[in-house]
Design a protein around this motif. Structure first.
Motif, PDB file in Angstrom:
ATOM      1  N   GLY A 118       0.834  -1.206   0.000  1.00  0.00           N
ATOM      2  CA  GLY A 118       0.000   0.000   0.000  1.00  0.00           C
ATOM      3  C   GLY A 118       0.868   1.256   0.000  1.00  0.00           C
ATOM      4  N   LYS A 119       1.929   1.216   0.812  1.00  0.00           N
ATOM      5  CA  LYS A 119       2.837   2.382   0.893  1.00  0.00           C
ATOM      6  C   LYS A 119       3.564   2.561  -0.439  1.00  0.00           C
ATOM      7  CE  LYS A 119       2.499   2.961   5.518  1.00  0.00           C
ATOM      8  NZ  LYS A 119       2.201   1.712   6.202  1.00  0.00           N
ATOM      9  N   MET A 120       3.962   1.423  -1.058  1.00  0.00           N
ATOM     10  CA  MET A 120       4.665   1.502  -2.347  1.00  0.00           C
ATOM     11  C   MET A 120       3.749   2.126  -3.408  1.00  0.00           C
ATOM     12  SD  MET A 120       6.634  -2.145  -2.421  1.00  0.00           S
ATOM     13  CE  MET A 120       7.188  -2.096  -4.122  1.00  0.00           C
ATOM     14  N   ARG A 121       2.459   1.729  -3.364  1.00  0.00           N
ATOM     15  CA  ARG A 121       1.527   2.292  -4.340  1.00  0.00           C
ATOM     16  C   ARG A 121       1.348   3.798  -4.108  1.00  0.00           C
ATOM     17  NH1 ARG A 121      -4.475   0.119  -5.123  1.00  0.00           N
ATOM     18  NH2 ARG A 121      -4.643   0.959  -3.037  1.00  0.00           N
ATOM     19  N   GLU A 122       1.254   4.170  -2.837  1.00  0.00           N
ATOM     20  CA  GLU A 122       1.081   5.590  -2.483  1.00  0.00           C
ATOM     21  C   GLU A 122       2.229   6.437  -3.043  1.00  0.00           C
ATOM     22  OE1 GLU A 122      -0.417   5.692   1.703  1.00  0.00           O
ATOM     23  OE2 GLU A 122       1.056   7.328   1.766  1.00  0.00           O
ATOM     24  N   LYS A 123       3.443   5.864  -2.997  1.00  0.00           N
ATOM     25  CA  LYS A 123       4.615   6.606  -3.495  1.00  0.00           C
ATOM     26  C   LYS A 123       4.786   6.462  -5.004  1.00  0.00           C
ATOM     27  CE  LYS A 123       7.238   6.109   0.756  1.00  0.00           C
ATOM     28  NZ  LYS A 123       8.061   5.128   1.445  1.00  0.00           N
ATOM     29  N   GLY A 124       3.863   5.778  -5.663  1.00  0.00           N
ATOM     30  CA  GLY A 124       3.936   5.619  -7.113  1.00  0.00           C
ATOM     31  C   GLY A 124       4.950   4.572  -7.558  1.00  0.00           C
ATOM     32  N   LYS A 125       5.379   3.700  -6.602  1.00  0.00           N
ATOM     33  CA  LYS A 125       6.391   2.691  -6.959  1.00  0.00           C
ATOM     34  C   LYS A 125       5.770   1.362  -7.382  1.00  0.00           C
ATOM     35  CE  LYS A 125      10.035   4.354  -3.924  1.00  0.00           C
ATOM     36  NZ  LYS A 125      10.641   4.154  -2.617  1.00  0.00           N
ATOM     37  N   LEU A 126       4.446   1.291  -7.340  1.00  0.00           N
ATOM     38  CA  LEU A 126       3.800   0.019  -7.660  1.00  0.00           C
ATOM     39  C   LEU A 126       2.456   0.285  -8.337  1.00  0.00           C
ATOM     40  CD1 LEU A 126       3.978  -3.118  -6.977  1.00  0.00           C
ATOM     41  CD2 LEU A 126       2.391  -2.581  -5.143  1.00  0.00           C
ATOM     42  N   GLN A 127       2.231  -0.417  -9.430  1.00  0.00           N
ATOM     43  CA  GLN A 127       0.957  -0.300 -10.146  1.00  0.00           C
ATOM     44  C   GLN A 127       0.225  -1.628 -10.062  1.00  0.00           C
ATOM     45  OE1 GLN A 127      -0.913   1.920 -11.740  1.00  0.00           O
ATOM     46  NE2 GLN A 127       0.522   3.477 -10.974  1.00  0.00           N
ATOM     47  N   PRO A 128      -0.998  -1.661  -9.515  1.00  0.00           N
ATOM     48  CA  PRO A 128      -1.732  -2.935  -9.545  1.00  0.00           C
ATOM     49  C   PRO A 128      -2.041  -3.325 -10.996  1.00  0.00           C
ATOM     50  CG  PRO A 128      -3.085  -1.175  -8.587  1.00  0.00           C
ATOM     51  CD  PRO A 128      -1.761  -0.577  -8.902  1.00  0.00           C
ATOM     52  N   PRO A 129      -2.123  -4.615 -11.305  1.00  0.00           N
ATOM     53  CA  PRO A 129      -2.417  -5.014 -12.683  1.00  0.00           C
ATOM     54  C   PRO A 129      -3.831  -4.580 -13.084  1.00  0.00           C
ATOM     55  CG  PRO A 129      -2.416  -6.925 -11.219  1.00  0.00           C
ATOM     56  CD  PRO A 129      -1.989  -5.754 -10.398  1.00  0.00           C
ATOM     57  N   PRO A 130      -4.072  -4.383 -14.394  1.00  0.00           N
ATOM     58  CA  PRO A 130      -5.420  -3.973 -14.822  1.00  0.00           C
ATOM     59  C   PRO A 130      -6.458  -5.065 -14.536  1.00  0.00           C
ATOM     60  CG  PRO A 130      -3.969  -4.370 -16.720  1.00  0.00           C
ATOM     61  CD  PRO A 130      -3.134  -4.507 -15.499  1.00  0.00           C
ATOM     62  N   ASP A 131      -7.718  -4.639 -14.378  1.00  0.00           N
ATOM     63  CA  ASP A 131      -8.794  -5.572 -14.018  1.00  0.00           C
ATOM     64  C   ASP A 131      -8.913  -6.740 -14.995  1.00  0.00           C
ATOM     65  OD1 ASP A 131      -9.326  -4.010 -11.909  1.00  0.00           O
ATOM     66  OD2 ASP A 131     -11.196  -3.136 -12.693  1.00  0.00           O
ATOM     67  N   ASP A 132      -8.732  -6.461 -16.317  1.00  0.00           N
ATOM     68  CA  ASP A 132      -8.931  -7.555 -17.277  1.00  0.00           C
ATOM     69  C   ASP A 132      -7.860  -8.631 -17.107  1.00  0.00           C
ATOM     70  OD1 ASP A 132      -7.022  -5.805 -18.239  1.00  0.00           O
ATOM     71  OD2 ASP A 132      -7.506  -6.192 -20.344  1.00  0.00           O
ATOM     72  N   LYS A 133      -6.657  -8.221 -16.683  1.00  0.00           N
ATOM     73  CA  LYS A 133      -5.595  -9.209 -16.463  1.00  0.00           C
ATOM     74  C   LYS A 133      -5.925 -10.064 -15.226  1.00  0.00           C
ATOM     75  CE  LYS A 133      -0.789  -9.750 -15.549  1.00  0.00           C
ATOM     76  NZ  LYS A 133       0.407  -9.129 -15.079  1.00  0.00           N
TER      77      LYS A 133
END
Ligand code: SF4
Length: 382
Positions: free
Chosen positions: A198-213
Motif C-alpha cells: 500500500g505504501k509503495m503504491r502511495e509513493k507511485g512505486k507500484l501499479q496494480p495489474p489492470p482488471d482484465d488481467k
C-alpha cells in the motif's frame, strides 16, 4: 451449533500485502498462551457455554508458531469450558514450520484439517510478497502434508500480482496440483493501504495489474482447478466434492461463532423458532499489549448490532458468492424476507442476461459470480 475461532497474532516477518493483525515479537508467545487459556476459561458461564461447538479454527498470524504442547493446553481449556463435538478442527500453517513430527503431534491434539499458506512457488513472487518460506519449502511442506496422518488440507494461493504472467500462474497451479489438494483458496492480490505494498503504491512505486488481467488469472485458476475435479463453490474457494470448508461455510450461513484472542471477530444471533430476530457482531482489541494486560474476557474494540433486515441482506450477499445461492423459502422462514416486485423483475432480467444461473434458489452464473458484489448491490437497491 456454533464455531470457535482463535486468533494467534504472531508471524516471523511481515508479508508485504498482509492486513491481518500480527506482531513479530514471538517471545511473547508463552504470555499469549497463558492469557488465551484464561480468556477461554472466563467464558464458562456465558450463554454460549451451553452451545455445542462443531468447528474450531486457529488462524492468524501463524498458529504453526505454537508448540504442540501449547495447542494441547488450549484444547484442554476449550474442552473444560465448552461442549465440543468437533466435526472440523483447522490450523493455519506456514511451509517453513512443517515437520513430520509436528504434524503427528497436531493429529494427536485432534487437528483434522490444515490450511497451508503457499501463495506461490515462484521465488521472485515469494520475495515480492515478502514470504518467510522458499519455493523448496513450499514443495516439501505439501509432500509432508500429503503423507501426514491429518486427513485433509487446503492450500492458499495468490494470483493477480503486478508483473505476474499467465505462464507463471499456470506453473504455480501445475506444481500445486501435483500434490492433489482436496481444497484450494485462491485470492487475487488486494493492495491494502496499511501494508508495505500500500505504501509503495502511495509513493507511485507500484501499479496494480489492470482488471482484465486479474479476470484472466481468475479464469485460469477456475479452469485449471476444475480440470482436476476441484470445483469453485465460493468466489475464492474451490474443493473436491465433500471437501468444502465447514467452518467458513458456517460464516456464510449465519451460524454463530465466538472469536478468542486479539482482533478476533464474533457473531451471535438471537434466534426464536428458527427466525433470526437480530444479531451482534463484535471484535476484540487489536493490540497484543492491552490484550495481555487485561483479565477475564478480552476487551471489546468494536460492536455492531444487526437488525433482521440487515441480516437478511447480508445473508443474500454472502449466499450469492456461493454455488448454493439462497432460496426464497429460506429467506422467508429465517428472516421473514420476500423479494419485492422490482426485485423479481430484476432477477428475470439478469437471468436473461446470463448473470443468474437459477431463479430459486437464486444462484449467480459463473459470469455473474465475477461481478457478485456489484450485482448484489443492484439487487438490494432496486
Ligand atoms: S504469515 Fe500470514 S498473517 Fe503473517 S504476515 Fe504473512 S500473510 Fe500475514
Amino acid at each position: 451449533m456454533a464455531g470457535l475461532y482463535i486468533h494467534v497474532p504472531f508471524c516471523k516477518q511481515a508479508c508485504s500485502y498482509c492486513d491481518f493483525y500480527f506482531v513479530t515479537r514471538t517471545k511473547l508467545i508463552p504470555d499469549f498462551v497463558d492469557r488465551l487459556v484464561a480468556e477461554i476459561r472466563s467464558h464458562a458461564d456465558f450463554k454460549w457455554s451451553d452451545e455445542t461447538f462443531t468447528t474450531l479454527y486457529l488462524g492468524g498470524g501463524t498458529p504453526s508458531l505454537l508448540k504442540a504442547s501449547d495447542l494441547q493446553r488450549i484444547v484442554a481449556a476449550l474442552e473444560e469450558t465448552f461442549t465440543l463435538r468437533l466435526e472440523e478442527f483447522t490450523v493455519e500453517m506456514n511451509p517453513d514450520d512443517v515437520t513430520a513430527d509436528y504434524l503427528e503431534q497436531l493429529a494427536d491434539a485432534g487437528v483434522n484439517r490444515l490450511s497451508m499458506g503457499i501463495q506461490s512457488f515462484d521465488p521472485q513472487l515469494l520475495q515480492f510478497m515478502h514470504r518467510a518460506h522458499t519455493s523448496e519449502e513450499a514443495e516439501r511442506s505439501l509432500k509432508l502434508l500429503s503423507e501426514s496422518p491429518i486427513p485433509t488440507f487446503t492450500v492458499d494461493l495468490i494470483y493477480g500480482n503486478p508483473g505476474q504472467t499467465v505462464e507463471q500462474l499456470q506453473n504455480d497451479l501445475d506444481r500445486l496440483l501435483a500434490y492433489d489438494p482436496p481444497h484450494v483458496s485462491a485470492y487475487s492480490l488486494t493492495i491494502e493501504p496499511r501494508t508495505r505494498l500500500g505504501k509503495m503504491r502511495e509513493k507511485g512505486k507500484l501499479q496494480p495489474p489492470p482488471d482484465d488481467k486479474v479476470a484472466t488469472h481468475a479464469e485460469r485458476v477456475r479452469e485449471a482447478l476444475a480440470g482436476a475435479g476441484i470445483q469453485q463453490y465460493e468466489i475464492s474457494n474451490y474443493a473436491k466434492p465433500g471437501s468444502e470448508a465447514v467452518h467458513n461455510t458456517h460464516y456464510w450461513r449465519h451460524i454463530p461463532y465466538l472469536g478468542l484472542g486479539p482482533s478476533a471477530h464474533s457473531f451471535w444471533p438471537e434466534i426464536q423458532d428458527d427466525v433470526y430476530l437480530q444479531a451482534q457482531r463484535w471484535s476484540t482489541v487489536r493490540h497484543i499489549k492491552p490484550y495481555l494486560d487485561s483479565e477475564g474476557e478480552a476487551p471489546v474494540e468494536e460492536t455492531e448490532n444487526l437488525s433482521q433486515e440487515e441480516l437478511a441482506e447480508e445473508r443474500i450477499m454472502l449466499a450469492l458468492r456461493t454455488k448454493w445461492g439462497i432460496s426464497e423459502q429460506e429467506l422467508q422462514q429465517h428472516y421473514r424476507f420476500s423479494w419485492s416486485d422490482p426485485q423479481r423483475q430484476w432477477i428475470k432480467q439478469q437471468l436473461a442476461h446470463g448473470m443468474i444461473a437459477s431463479q430459486d434458489p437464486l444462484v449467480l452464473s459463473e459470469r455473474g459470480r465475477l461481478l457478485a458484489d456489484s450485482l448484489t448491490v443492484d439487487l438490494l437497491s432496486v
